[in-house]
Scaffold this motif. Structure first.
Motif, PDB file in Angstrom:
ATOM      1  N   SER A 267       0.825  -1.204   0.000  1.00  0.00           N
ATOM      2  CA  SER A 267       0.000   0.000   0.000  1.00  0.00           C
ATOM      3  C   SER A 267       0.856   1.250   0.000  1.00  0.00           C
ATOM      4  N   ALA A 268       1.944   1.232   0.779  1.00  0.00           N
ATOM      5  CA  ALA A 268       2.832   2.396   0.823  1.00  0.00           C
ATOM      6  C   ALA A 268       3.506   2.614  -0.529  1.00  0.00           C
ATOM      7  N   LEU A 269       3.938   1.524  -1.159  1.00  0.00           N
ATOM      8  CA  LEU A 269       4.582   1.641  -2.468  1.00  0.00           C
ATOM      9  C   LEU A 269       3.601   2.158  -3.516  1.00  0.00           C
ATOM     10  N   ALA A 270       2.395   1.588  -3.515  1.00  0.00           N
ATOM     11  CA  ALA A 270       1.396   2.026  -4.491  1.00  0.00           C
ATOM     12  C   ALA A 270       0.971   3.466  -4.226  1.00  0.00           C
ATOM     13  N   GLY A 271       0.879   3.840  -2.944  1.00  0.00           N
ATOM     14  CA  GLY A 271       0.526   5.220  -2.621  1.00  0.00           C
ATOM     15  C   GLY A 271       1.578   6.205  -3.102  1.00  0.00           C
ATOM     16  N   PHE A 272       2.838   5.866  -2.896  1.00  0.00           N
ATOM     17  CA  PHE A 272       3.892   6.756  -3.374  1.00  0.00           C
ATOM     18  C   PHE A 272       3.891   6.823  -4.900  1.00  0.00           C
ATOM     19  N   ALA A 273       3.628   5.692  -5.536  1.00  0.00           N
ATOM     20  CA  ALA A 273       3.558   5.684  -6.995  1.00  0.00           C
ATOM     21  C   ALA A 273       2.457   6.612  -7.486  1.00  0.00           C
ATOM     22  N   GLN A 274       1.339   6.639  -6.777  1.00  0.00           N
ATOM     23  CA  GLN A 274       0.245   7.517  -7.184  1.00  0.00           C
ATOM     24  C   GLN A 274       0.651   8.981  -7.088  1.00  0.00           C
ATOM     25  N   VAL A 275       1.356   9.316  -6.004  1.00  0.00           N
ATOM     26  CA  VAL A 275       1.832  10.699  -5.868  1.00  0.00           C
ATOM     27  C   VAL A 275       2.807  11.033  -6.989  1.00  0.00           C
ATOM     28  N   CYS A 276       3.704  10.104  -7.278  1.00  0.00           N
ATOM     29  CA  CYS A 276       4.665  10.333  -8.361  1.00  0.00           C
ATOM     30  C   CYS A 276       3.962  10.513  -9.703  1.00  0.00           C
ATOM     31  N   PHE A 277       2.919   9.757  -9.927  1.00  0.00           N
ATOM     32  CA  PHE A 277       2.180   9.894 -11.180  1.00  0.00           C
ATOM     33  C   PHE A 277       1.615  11.301 -11.307  1.00  0.00           C
ATOM     34  N   ALA A 278       1.047  11.814 -10.206  1.00  0.00           N
ATOM     35  CA  ALA A 278       0.488  13.165 -10.235  1.00  0.00           C
ATOM     36  C   ALA A 278       1.573  14.209 -10.469  1.00  0.00           C
ATOM     37  N   GLU A 279       2.785  13.903 -10.013  1.00  0.00           N
ATOM     38  CA  GLU A 279       3.909  14.830 -10.184  1.00  0.00           C
ATOM     39  C   GLU A 279       4.593  14.673 -11.549  1.00  0.00           C
ATOM     40  N   ARG A 280       4.104  13.755 -12.363  1.00  0.00           N
ATOM     41  CA  ARG A 280       4.698  13.439 -13.665  1.00  0.00           C
ATOM     42  C   ARG A 280       6.107  12.846 -13.526  1.00  0.00           C
ATOM     43  N   ARG A 281       6.360  12.228 -12.392  1.00  0.00           N
ATOM     44  CA  ARG A 281       7.628  11.512 -12.201  1.00  0.00           C
ATOM     45  C   ARG A 281       7.392  10.077 -12.675  1.00  0.00           C
ATOM     46  N   HIS A 282       7.373   9.905 -13.978  1.00  0.00           N
ATOM     47  CA  HIS A 282       6.933   8.656 -14.573  1.00  0.00           C
ATOM     48  C   HIS A 282       7.790   7.466 -14.163  1.00  0.00           C
ATOM     49  N   ALA A 283       9.090   7.634 -14.120  1.00  0.00           N
ATOM     50  CA  ALA A 283       9.968   6.516 -13.778  1.00  0.00           C
ATOM     51  C   ALA A 283       9.704   6.027 -12.359  1.00  0.00           C
ATOM     52  N   ASP A 284       9.588   6.968 -11.413  1.00  0.00           N
ATOM     53  CA  ASP A 284       9.333   6.579 -10.028  1.00  0.00           C
ATOM     54  C   ASP A 284       7.951   5.942  -9.878  1.00  0.00           C
ATOM     55  N   ALA A 285       6.974   6.431 -10.641  1.00  0.00           N
ATOM     56  CA  ALA A 285       5.638   5.851 -10.574  1.00  0.00           C
ATOM     57  C   ALA A 285       5.665   4.400 -11.040  1.00  0.00           C
ATOM     58  N   VAL A 286       6.306   4.155 -12.181  1.00  0.00           N
ATOM     59  CA  VAL A 286       6.383   2.795 -12.710  1.00  0.00           C
ATOM     60  C   VAL A 286       7.122   1.882 -11.736  1.00  0.00           C
ATOM     61  N   THR A 287       8.247   2.360 -11.215  1.00  0.00           N
ATOM     62  CA  THR A 287       9.030   1.547 -10.283  1.00  0.00           C
ATOM     63  C   THR A 287       8.233   1.213  -9.028  1.00  0.00           C
ATOM     64  N   GLY A 288       7.524   2.210  -8.506  1.00  0.00           N
ATOM     65  CA  GLY A 288       6.724   1.980  -7.310  1.00  0.00           C
ATOM     66  C   GLY A 288       5.631   0.953  -7.531  1.00  0.00           C
ATOM     67  N   TYR A 289       4.939   1.052  -8.670  1.00  0.00           N
ATOM     68  CA  TYR A 289       3.879   0.084  -8.962  1.00  0.00           C
ATOM     69  C   TYR A 289       4.447  -1.321  -9.173  1.00  0.00           C
ATOM     70  N   ARG A 290       5.581  -1.414  -9.837  1.00  0.00           N
ATOM     71  CA  ARG A 290       6.176  -2.734 -10.055  1.00  0.00           C
ATOM     72  C   ARG A 290       6.544  -3.389  -8.735  1.00  0.00           C
ATOM     73  N   HIS A 291       7.132  -2.592  -7.859  1.00  0.00           N
ATOM     74  CA  HIS A 291       7.527  -3.146  -6.568  1.00  0.00           C
ATOM     75  C   HIS A 291       6.291  -3.541  -5.754  1.00  0.00           C
ATOM     76  N   ALA A 292       5.263  -2.696  -5.786  1.00  0.00           N
ATOM     77  CA  ALA A 292       4.018  -3.001  -5.071  1.00  0.00           C
ATOM     78  C   ALA A 292       3.394  -4.287  -5.595  1.00  0.00           C
ATOM     79  N   LEU A 293       3.414  -4.447  -6.911  1.00  0.00           N
ATOM     80  CA  LEU A 293       2.825  -5.638  -7.527  1.00  0.00           C
ATOM     81  C   LEU A 293       3.554  -6.903  -7.077  1.00  0.00           C
ATOM     82  N   ALA A 294       4.882  -6.810  -6.948  1.00  0.00           N
ATOM     83  CA  ALA A 294       5.652  -7.971  -6.504  1.00  0.00           C
ATOM     84  C   ALA A 294       5.285  -8.360  -5.071  1.00  0.00           C
ATOM     85  N   VAL A 295       5.095  -7.361  -4.208  1.00  0.00           N
ATOM     86  CA  VAL A 295       4.725  -7.641  -2.822  1.00  0.00           C
ATOM     87  C   VAL A 295       3.322  -8.242  -2.757  1.00  0.00           C
TER      88      VAL A 295
END
Length: 787
Positions: A267-295
């Motif tokens: 949840s923390a990883l996906a939440g941070f990814a969502q914030v990154c998406f809103a900030e247009r930090r695309h790389a961090d958003a993708v990385t956060g979602y990938r890590h969240a998905l693995a967990v």
């Protein structure tokens, strides 16, 4: 339940994720309920229960620890229910039910959870918990409310949360983490109903409680989860900088405490990814979602909505990254996820910031959204918003500031809301309802002592409040902050302008990723339309009828006891041990006393009194179910076909009326009034039945539609097609259809009685089911037995 609401639940587990969301709560329920159950056992000189609650909890923990909950938890919980019930251990059974609610919620098994919610409330009532302020009752209320919220039954959830608040004020210590759970879950409800400002306040209070109770806040999962939830709520308010800080803080806590393998880390990883998406930090958003998905995959597997939604969010983030020309290494990790935004990667002050992307910030969760936007609201009457919404806006903008300015010492003691008689109190008012007794109004409820001190003057000040308001194209209500007249009730304005109350139902729907320019232009266009369509409205909108004046007035200032007495004849609800008094109260009367909304109740006294009327003793409910079974059998299964054979259309018509009334009442009683409310008076009976039938939790959900078909065919059946367009076909087809429906309803009712263990008989002539139901009435009071 849609995917968005489901994942909100996952992202918002403040203290526990889906795997052990209710462990602490259930343990408390066990402790609190045990004290009650043990006292009963001692009094009755019973032998000790053989169900081991602690062993049950340990076994459940072991299932989650080895990540086999998806396949093992369900059967384990179901067997535990059987074991606790066979042992006669009510406290243990309540613990199991609390755990089951959390698990079913995490698995999206909301239909099944209805049965668990009902059993929990009924069991708590049977144990005598509902009339007190025990921790077990508070815990059960919170878990039931959260189950309802997860299934998007928001009105019922909010009512249960408010009941829990009242209990918790008296039963829990100020730093008890269950208080934080309550604030956290209320924030979820406010977010899902488009009240982000309230959601933020609840989450900040939850975080304060969690940090105050923590031995080491820098390595506490509960603190981390609270930061994540707050970050996502701040994102909905377009507070990107604060959102980023809290999201990063959550990840920092997981790393400090070496908690990265916790299921809640997703949840923390996906939440941070969502914030990154809103900030247009695309790389961090993708990385956060990938890590969240693995967990998520490690802890829950792929066959869950949690995994599917996160995977969809990842796909959208990857598409956005590709469109922006950003390449993300598939092997990338979120090791630098908490780093500050890269220079130039954020778009400050973008009007579309919260409306674009795979995770448009519509709620404190990681969600998948669809394209959509709110169009201009079509004016269907002088006032295009509901009476309840108008009342809440009137209270928030006019009433509350007036009390704060003129009665500051009483502001923490006055309850406000709209409850009682009137279509708007049921939420069923429309354009046709506005020709009488309609306008900006609310009720203020005071203790006898406070009423004696300020009641008369407060009534004068209430009447002096300005009623002029406007409604824009998005359904937002704005009251003009000036005195209604030169009366002494005028109060100082809190500032220039007036407050706008957003409408959750008409708020713009977040869309998928769009070009910035197009989105900004769309927002500007909507603003222009809203300004052009703003309609000034001055009250009163309609005449006040005699039935809403004098002693029957529906708004203004009331003593709490007098208010309920004016509706029910009782200052407070009859005692649980006075079934004869309960049986004298009509369901429609109880509906009027418990409908509407409470906007504020600082002391909880009004809500506690109101809850007393919702808490119909289960013996009374069963007695009424038996009576309804008897009338369904007599009117629908026996007298209706005989009257039709005789050709007595009038008798048949009246039989249909009695059958429909009894069956509709039975549906509400079976669904438990504490959960769904009471059946209102005849005018809104079917509106309420349709609303209940459309609920994911509804029991006997098809009966309402079947009853309407019976009513539609009644003309042809009773009078050979003399009305309702049925002429020319004769009565026979209609009679056959009605008889078939009556029998099908009887079959469905018997199935439900069996599922609730109220009968073991398959007899479909419902008169014969009454002894089985009445066998479950615990009291020996003869007024409850009709046989």
């Amino acid at each position: 339940m849609d995917e968005e609401a489901l994942l909100k639940q996952f992202a918002a587990q403040f203290a526990h994720g889906p795997d052990d969301a209710d462990d602490t709560d259930a343990a408390a329920a066990a402790q609190g309920a045990d004290s009650t159950a043990n006292q009963v056992a001692d009094d009755a000189d019973q032998s000790p229960a053989t169900f081991d609650t602690q062993q049950f909890l340990n076994g459940l923990d072991a299932i989650f620890d080895r990540h086999t909950a998806a396949t093992e938890a369900g059967p384990y919980l179901e067997q535990a229910m059987v074991d606790a019930e066979n042992a006669g251990d009510e406290a243990g059974l309540l613990t199991v039910l609390n755990e089951t609610m959390g698990f079913y919620r995490s698995q999206g098994r909301h239909k099944e959870n209805q049965w668990i919610v009902q059993r929990s409330l009924e069991l708590a009532a049977r144990m005598g918990l509902t009339t007190g302020t025990s921790e077990a009752w508070a815990t059960t209320l919170i878990n039931c409310a959260t189950a309802m919220r997860a299934a998007q039954q928001y009105d019922q959830a909010e009512d249960l949360y408010h009941q829990a608040q009242s209990v918790c004020r008296h039963s829990l210590a100020p730093t008890d983490r269950r208080l934080a759970a309550l604030h956290n879950n209320l924030s979820m409800l406010y977010s899902e109903t488009n009240r982000p400002d309230k959601a933020e306040l609840e989450l900040r209070e939850a975080l304060r409680i969690i940090e105050a109770s923590s031995v080491n806040p820098d390595a506490d999962i509960d603190v981390a989860s609270s930061h994540t939830n707050l970050a996502l709520t701040l994102l909905t308010e377009h507070k990107l900088e604060d959102a980023h800080w809290h999201a990063a803080k959550a990840l920092e806590i997981y790393r400090t405490g070496h908690l990265e393998h916790s299921a809640h880390y997703a949840s923390a990883l996906a939440g941070f990814a969502q914030v990154c998406f809103a900030e247009r930090r695309h790389a961090d958003a993708v990385t956060g979602y990938r890590h969240a998905l693995a967990v998520i995959e490690e802890c829950y597997g792929k066959d869950t909505d949690y995994w599917r939604i996160t995977a969809d969010n990842l796909r959208q983030a990857e598409e956005a990254a590709a469109q922006a020309g950003v390449t993300v290494d598939n092997a990338g990790v979120a090791g630098d996820a908490g780093a500050p935004p890269q220079s130039g990667s954020r778009l400050p002050n973008s009007p579309a910031q919260g409306k674009t992307g795979a995770n448009a910030a519509s709620s404190p969760s990681t969600v998948s959204v669809s394209t959509g936007s709110a169009g201009a609201a079509e004016a269907v009457s002088a006032c295009p918003v509901s009476g309840l919404k108008l009342a809440r806006a009137f209270w928030t903008q006019m009433g509350k500031p007036m009390i704060a300015a003129k009665y500051p010492q009483y502001a923490g003691r006055i309850a406000a809301g709209l409850v009682g008689h009137g279509s708007e109190c049921y939420g069923f008012d429309d354009a046709y309802s506005q020709d009488h007794d309609f306008g900006p109004r609310f009720c203020l409820w005071l203790t006898d002592e406070d009423y004696a001190a300020i009641g008369e003057q407060l009534e004068v000040d209430y009447e002096a409040l300005p009623r002029k308001f406007s409604v824009d194209a998005q359904g937002r209500v704005t009251f003009e902050a000036h005195a209604r007249s030169d009366a002494s009730g005028a109060f100082p304005s809190a500032g220039a302008g007036s407050t706008v109350i957003p409408d959750a139902a008409n708020a713009p729907t977040p869309g998928t990723a769009t070009h910035d320019t197009a989105t900004a232009e769309s927002g500007a266009a909507s603003s222009d339309v809203a300004e052009a369509m703003t309609t000034p409205i001055d009250a009163p909108l309609s005449p006040v009828t005699p039935r809403a004046q004098g002693a029957n007035r529906r708004d203004g200032v009331f003593r709490i006891g007098d208010f309920f007495e004016s509706i029910t004849g009782y200052h407070t609800a009859p005692a649980q041990t006075a079934p004869h008094e309960w049986l004298m109260l009509q369901e429609s009367t109880l509906a009027a006393a418990t409908n509407g909304e409470v906007f504020a109740d600082p002391t909880g006294l009004f809500s506690k009194t109101r809850q007393g009327f919702k808490n119909m003793p289960d013996d009374v409910r069963l007695a009424l179910i038996s009576k309804r079974l008897g009338m369904i059998a007599q009117a629908g299964q026996y007298n209706l076909p005989r009257s039709l054979k005789r050709g007595d259309g009038a008798a048949a018509w009246l039989s249909i009326h009695e059958f429909v009334q009894a069956t509709a009442s039975l549906v509400f009683l079976v669904n438990v009034p504490m959960v769904v409310g009471y059946m209102p008076y005849y005018k809104w009976q079917f509106a309420a039945l349709r609303k209940l039938s459309g609920s994911m939790f509804a029991l006997l959900p098809n009966v309402g539609e079947q009853l309407e078909t019976v009513m539609r065919l009644s003309s042809a059946a009773c009078y050979g097609g003399a009305g309702f367009g049925e002429g020319g076909k004769g009565a026979a087809p209609a009679i056959e259809k009605i008889n078939d429906i009556v029998e099908q309803i009887a079959v469905d009712i018997v199935k439900e009685l069996k599922r609730e263990h109220l009968t073991t008989s398959g007899e479909t002539f419902l008169e014969w089911q009454r002894p089985y139901v009445e066998d479950h009435i615990a009291s020996d009071d003869p007024v409850l037995k009709s046989l």
